[in-house]
Each structure stands twice: as C-alpha cells, then as structure tokens.
Design a protein around this motif. Structure first.
Motif, mmCIF file in Angstrom:
data_model
loop_
_atom_site.group_PDB
_atom_site.id
_atom_site.type_symbol
_atom_site.label_atom_id
_atom_site.label_comp_id
_atom_site.label_asym_id
_atom_site.label_seq_id
_atom_site.Cartn_x
_atom_site.Cartn_y
_atom_site.Cartn_z
ATOM 1 N N MET A 355 0.825 -1.210 0.000
ATOM 2 C CA MET A 355 0.000 0.000 0.000
ATOM 3 C C MET A 355 0.856 1.256 0.000
ATOM 4 O O MET A 355 0.380 2.359 0.279
ATOM 5 C CB MET A 355 -0.948 -0.006 1.197
ATOM 6 N N GLY A 356 2.146 1.080 -0.320
ATOM 7 C CA GLY A 356 3.055 2.218 -0.365
ATOM 8 C C GLY A 356 2.646 3.262 -1.374
ATOM 9 O O GLY A 356 2.823 4.467 -1.157
ATOM 10 N N MET A 357 2.069 2.805 -2.514
ATOM 11 C CA MET A 357 1.685 3.766 -3.559
ATOM 12 C C MET A 357 0.549 4.691 -3.106
ATOM 13 O O MET A 357 0.300 5.719 -3.717
ATOM 14 C CB MET A 357 1.296 3.032 -4.845
ATOM 15 N N LYS A 361 2.077 4.499 5.529
ATOM 16 C CA LYS A 361 3.413 4.331 6.083
ATOM 17 C C LYS A 361 3.640 2.926 6.626
ATOM 18 O O LYS A 361 4.709 2.337 6.444
ATOM 19 C CB LYS A 361 3.627 5.369 7.185
ATOM 20 N N GLN A 362 2.634 2.374 7.309
ATOM 21 C CA GLN A 362 2.787 1.038 7.898
ATOM 22 C C GLN A 362 1.408 0.489 8.225
ATOM 23 O O GLN A 362 0.516 1.230 8.628
ATOM 24 C CB GLN A 362 3.643 1.127 9.169
ATOM 25 N N PHE A 363 1.195 -0.816 7.998
ATOM 26 C CA PHE A 363 -0.087 -1.431 8.322
ATOM 27 C C PHE A 363 0.117 -2.909 8.592
ATOM 28 O O PHE A 363 1.174 -3.473 8.293
ATOM 29 C CB PHE A 363 -1.113 -1.218 7.206
ATOM 30 N N GLU A 364 -0.907 -3.521 9.185
ATOM 31 C CA GLU A 364 -0.875 -4.941 9.519
ATOM 32 C C GLU A 364 -1.945 -5.645 8.693
ATOM 33 O O GLU A 364 -3.135 -5.420 8.899
ATOM 34 C CB GLU A 364 -1.120 -5.134 11.025
ATOM 35 N N GLY A 378 4.815 -0.818 3.375
ATOM 36 C CA GLY A 378 4.432 0.583 3.489
ATOM 37 C C GLY A 378 5.214 1.455 2.524
ATOM 38 O O GLY A 378 6.077 0.987 1.778
ATOM 39 N N ALA A 379 4.925 2.749 2.562
ATOM 40 C CA ALA A 379 5.563 3.703 1.646
ATOM 41 C C ALA A 379 7.010 3.960 2.051
ATOM 42 O O ALA A 379 7.340 4.019 3.239
ATOM 43 C CB ALA A 379 4.784 5.006 1.636
ATOM 44 N N VAL A 396 13.559 5.122 3.510
ATOM 45 C CA VAL A 396 13.261 4.006 4.403
ATOM 46 C C VAL A 396 11.792 3.630 4.284
ATOM 47 O O VAL A 396 10.929 4.498 4.134
ATOM 48 C CB VAL A 396 13.585 4.375 5.876
ATOM 49 N N MET A 397 11.505 2.339 4.340
ATOM 50 C CA MET A 397 10.118 1.871 4.379
ATOM 51 C C MET A 397 9.963 0.920 5.557
ATOM 52 O O MET A 397 10.937 0.338 6.054
ATOM 53 C CB MET A 397 9.729 1.153 3.082
ATOM 54 N N SER A 398 8.720 0.764 5.990
ATOM 55 C CA SER A 398 8.401 -0.215 7.038
ATOM 56 C C SER A 398 7.681 -1.387 6.405
ATOM 57 O O SER A 398 6.773 -1.205 5.580
ATOM 58 C CB SER A 398 7.515 0.419 8.115
ATOM 59 N N ALA A 399 8.088 -2.592 6.783
ATOM 60 C CA ALA A 399 7.437 -3.825 6.319
ATOM 61 C C ALA A 399 6.990 -4.607 7.543
ATOM 62 O O ALA A 399 7.748 -4.760 8.503
ATOM 63 C CB ALA A 399 8.392 -4.660 5.475
ATOM 64 N N THR A 400 5.748 -5.092 7.499
ATOM 65 C CA THR A 400 5.188 -5.845 8.622
ATOM 66 C C THR A 400 4.737 -7.214 8.150
ATOM 67 O O THR A 400 3.928 -7.321 7.223
ATOM 68 C CB THR A 400 3.984 -5.106 9.242
ATOM 69 N N GLY A 401 5.270 -8.232 8.781
ATOM 70 C CA GLY A 401 4.829 -9.595 8.492
ATOM 71 C C GLY A 401 3.754 -10.018 9.470
ATOM 72 O O GLY A 401 3.900 -9.840 10.686
ATOM 73 N N SER A 402 2.643 -10.543 8.952
ATOM 74 C CA SER A 402 1.600 -11.150 9.789
ATOM 75 C C SER A 402 1.767 -12.663 9.674
ATOM 76 O O SER A 402 1.766 -13.203 8.562
ATOM 77 C CB SER A 402 0.209 -10.750 9.304
ATOM 78 N N PHE A 403 1.892 -13.357 10.829
ATOM 79 C CA PHE A 403 2.178 -14.785 10.826
ATOM 80 C C PHE A 403 1.103 -15.546 11.601
ATOM 81 O O PHE A 403 0.618 -15.068 12.626
ATOM 82 C CB PHE A 403 3.542 -15.051 11.453
ATOM 83 N N ASP A 404 0.755 -16.720 11.098
ATOM 84 C CA ASP A 404 -0.143 -17.631 11.800
ATOM 85 C C ASP A 404 0.664 -18.311 12.899
ATOM 86 O O ASP A 404 1.507 -19.174 12.623
ATOM 87 C CB ASP A 404 -0.711 -18.660 10.807
ATOM 88 N N HIS A 405 0.389 -17.913 14.153
ATOM 89 C CA HIS A 405 1.219 -18.386 15.253
ATOM 90 C C HIS A 405 1.011 -19.870 15.551
ATOM 91 O O HIS A 405 1.778 -20.467 16.324
ATOM 92 C CB HIS A 405 0.922 -17.557 16.504
ATOM 93 N N ARG A 406 0.000 -20.498 14.964
ATOM 94 C CA ARG A 406 -0.179 -21.942 15.129
ATOM 95 C C ARG A 406 0.891 -22.709 14.375
ATOM 96 O O ARG A 406 1.266 -23.830 14.752
ATOM 97 C CB ARG A 406 -1.564 -22.369 14.629
ATOM 98 N N ALA A 407 1.363 -22.111 13.270
ATOM 99 C CA ALA A 407 2.308 -22.810 12.398
ATOM 100 C C ALA A 407 3.700 -22.197 12.425
ATOM 101 O O ALA A 407 4.688 -22.878 12.145
ATOM 102 C CB ALA A 407 1.787 -22.807 10.961
ATOM 103 N N ILE A 408 3.783 -20.901 12.741
ATOM 104 C CA ILE A 408 5.056 -20.180 12.641
ATOM 105 C C ILE A 408 5.365 -19.534 13.986
ATOM 106 O O ILE A 408 4.599 -18.696 14.481
ATOM 107 C CB ILE A 408 4.994 -19.109 11.527
#
Length: 432
Positions: A355-357, A361-364, A378-379, A396-408
């Motif tokens: 969603m940088g375009m 800036k940052q999202f989950e 992010g942008a 600089v950009m921010s990157a957020t990883g969302s992980f399934d905590h059951r598997a990762i």
C-alpha cells in the motif's frame, strides 16, 4: 432427446454462483464452444461455453439470479431435429430461484414458488418474539424486518404462511403506525451491529448496495481469519537506497526489451527468496498436520472495482525479476477485467500486500487463509537513519509480516523479516 444445461463449477471450490447475464435467448442455435452466459463466482465473472450443439428451448434461471447451486439445471437444449415447441424443460417445470430483491438479502437457497419463496426456512438461531401474553409469534426474518420499519405490531397480525406463520405479504398489508410493543426491562432485545435498525438509518441519507459474491467471500474469509487464526505481527524498517539505485540501472538495461521494473516486482522476488531461505515460514497449518512447501508461490494483492484478488506469481524465488514484472502486468490487467483462470488466483504459499503507492506508512495485513503469512509493505520516504554509525537522511520503508502463530513461531517469523530486510538492503542477490 433434450439436453439439460447445468450450472457449472468454474473453480474447484465453487458451490454456487450468480447467473450474471445470458448471451443467448430461446430459439438461438448454439455450437460447442459458443459463449452462452456470464457467471459471477466469488472471485471473478467468467464466460460459460456450450459443450453440445442444439437450439435453446428453455431458459430456466433468469439472469441476475443469485445463489444458483452447482448442478442446478439452468436451461434446456433441443437437439438437432427436435421441435423447440415440443421440448419440455429438463428436470421438470419447477421454477428457478428468484433473483434477490433489494428488500431480501438472504443467502439461503430459494424454495420452489408455492406460497412463500425464499422465506419458508427460518434460521434456528433467530428467536421469534413473544407476544405480551407469552404466546410465541412465528414470523419470517423479512417480515420482522419490514414490521420494524413500518412500526407494525406483529402480535396483532394473523399469518397466512405455513402453520400460521407471518410472512412479508401479511406485514405489507397491515395498517402502518401501530408500533410494536417496547421490550421490557427484564427482557431487552439486542440490536445487531451488523444490521443497523431502520431508526438509525433514517437519520442519515444513504443508499443500499447489494454485496457482490466477491465482497461476500472477502467478508466471510477475513472474518474467519481474524477469529480463527492467532496473528502475530513483526515490523522492520528497511533502507531502500540501494534497491532504488539498482532498479534504475536495471530499467535502463531492460528498456530495449520494453520491460520496466516496479519496486513491487523486486519485493515479490525478495519475499520469494526469503521464504526459500527460511522454509519454516513457507508453511500452512492444517489441523493435526502442517504443509511444508518446497517452492515459494507468492500471492499478490491487487485492488479491483469489486474488491480484492490475489493473482499468484509461481516460484517467485527462482524467477528473474524481468519475468516477474512481465507476469504481474499481465495478471493484474486480467484481474481487473475479471479474466483470471481459477488456478491463477487460488493457491499460493504466502502473500504480499503493498500500500506504499497510497502513501500508507505502515499497516498490519490480515492473513489470507489457509496461508501462513502475509507481508505488508508501506511507503518509502526520507527519514533520519543511522548509516555507518552516523545519522543521515535515507529512503526508508516499514514492512510488517503477519504470521499464523499456530504454524510459525515468533523466532522463525523474525528470521524471515531479517532475511527480507537483508535482501532489500543488499539487492544484488535479487538478480544473481
């Protein structure tokens, strides 16, 4: 002998669809391969081709009809030599499901039109109101909704439906203004947040827009994801200067081939290689088992007029960035036209949403089940950043990883974010 034309399964998971548009009419001759109709699935509007030759004798499901189950007879084809006027509708003359009106949004399958189509089955979880004398009032959900809007007391009505059930016609024919009894303090009536009362709606000008099959599926799947998948979020800040410099050099070299790389193309490649480097994150939770994938197929979020779709770049870690760029332009273009084949958007081992375009800036991001992770980009912007122990201005950009905590596990997710950051900040590995 007449040929029954059934609602096709246009994808492996399709159970029902909307017959969006007929491209033929009764009396038209069709040959194998002719386009007969447009059918809206939960992801796209697809063309339905004729398999047999003949003449359209009956159309049994009107265009615009929603919730048509796979296998339902939608039309009858007369074979060569048969008189169309003598052909009976295949499967009998039972009417097709009624197209949903703006008043009835139920997704339940339609009932045969005897006395009360689409209202004959009341969900067990919807309790009927009780009359002041303690007698149970049996009314359809639609009748209750209309009664609330018109201020009609259901206890004053006599139902014309099965077993005295109050139906839509009973409420519409009732005197307006007889307000329903107010709920007592001992038995308050809850109001669903998902279905605002008409009293609330009247105060604000609004339009009612029927949900598309795609929007319904997005709502259902993402609700399931947030309710059932324990998300863990990990964010890193990534310096982009080296990547932007490399992109400029690559575009200059690829210009004669008509290829122009986007930052997103390089992000797809970086995520693919990161998943290969940290295979513990290239997985899916599957109940008592876990699926571990040997290659990284990256689903890329693409915004389209009716919602969101995720075309897949297969084996993203091993493909050249020029190939990824060419594929993404083709996939995104056909996605916006609703022309992707099911195998082009169903599957994938992980997702990327950029969603940088839009200046975000940052999202989950919400995980796209059954996948185990999604990377939210992010942008990139100019920020103070420490480079070689000195404070400088860097992209600089921010990157957020969302992980399934059951598997990762969190540590594995952190390893993936570290690998992704290193790929972007030292980008020559993306073209090696």
């Amino acid at each position: 002998m007449p040929i029954a034309i059934q609602m096709p399964a246009l994808s492996p998971t399709m159970e029902e669809g909307t017959l969006a548009k007929w491209l033929v009419k009764v009396g038209d001759k069709v040959s194998s391969g002719d386009i007969m109709a447009e059918i809206e699935t939960d992801k796209a509007t697809m063309e339905f081709e004729a398999v047999d030759e003949g003449t359209i004798a009956h159309i049994q499901v009107d265009e615009g009809t929603e919730g048509v189950q796979v296998g339902t007879i939608i039309a009858t084809l007369a074979e060569e030599g048969e008189d169309v006027s003598d052909v009976e509708p295949a499967g009998g003359a039972a009417p097709a499901p009624t197209p949903a009106s703006s008043e009835d949004k139920s997704e339940a399958p339609a009932e045969p039109a005897k006395a009360e189509p689409r209202e004959s089955a009341e969900p067990a979880r919807t309790p009927a109101p009780a009359a002041s004398g303690g007698d149970r009032i049996v009314a359809s959900p639609l009748a209750k909704r209309i009664a609330e809007q018109k201020g009609v007391d259901l206890s004053s009505l006599k139902g014309s439906g099965p077993n005295g059930r109050i139906v839509k016609a009973d409420v519409e024919g009732a005197e307006t203004g007889a307000a329903a009894p107010a709920p007592s303090a001992a038995a308050p009536t809850p109001t669903s947040a998902a279905a605002p009362t008409e009293a609330q709606d009247f105060s604000i000008p609004h339009e009612v827009e029927k949900l598309s099959s795609m929007r319904k599926t997005i709502a259902r799947r993402l609700t399931e994801s947030k309710q059932q998948v324990p998300h863990i979020y990990l964010t890193v800040d990534i310096r982009l200067d080296a990547l932007l410099k490399l992109r400029g050099e690559l575009n200059a070299a690829l210009e004669p081939q008509g290829v122009k790389l986007s930052v997103n193309d390089l992000m797809i490649k970086a995520l693919g290689k990161s998943l290969e480097a940290v295979p513990a994150c290239n997985v899916q939770f599957a109940g008592d088992t876990m699926l571990k994938f040997s290659r990284a197929d990256v689903s890329v979020a693409v915004s389209i007029p009716n919602g969101l779709i995720t075309p897949i770049v297969t084996d993203a870690g091993s493909k050249a960035v020029s190939k990824i760029s060419t594929e993404m332009k083709d996939l995104a273009g056909r996605a916006k036209e609703g022309k992707l084949a099911p195998e082009e958007y169903q599957g994938g081992t992980a997702s990327l949403s950029n969603m940088g375009m839009f200046g975000i800036k940052q999202f989950e991001a919400v995980i796209n089940p059954p996948q185990g992770m999604i990377m939210a980009i992010g942008a990139g912007d100019k920020r103070p950043y420490v480079v070689d122990d000195a404070l400088r201005v860097a992209s600089v950009m921010s990157a957020t990883g969302s992980f399934d905590h059951r598997a990762i596990d969190g540590a594995d997710g952190a390893q993936l974010m570290k690998a992704f950051k290193e790929m972007i900040e030292a980008p020559l590995g993306l073209v090696a």
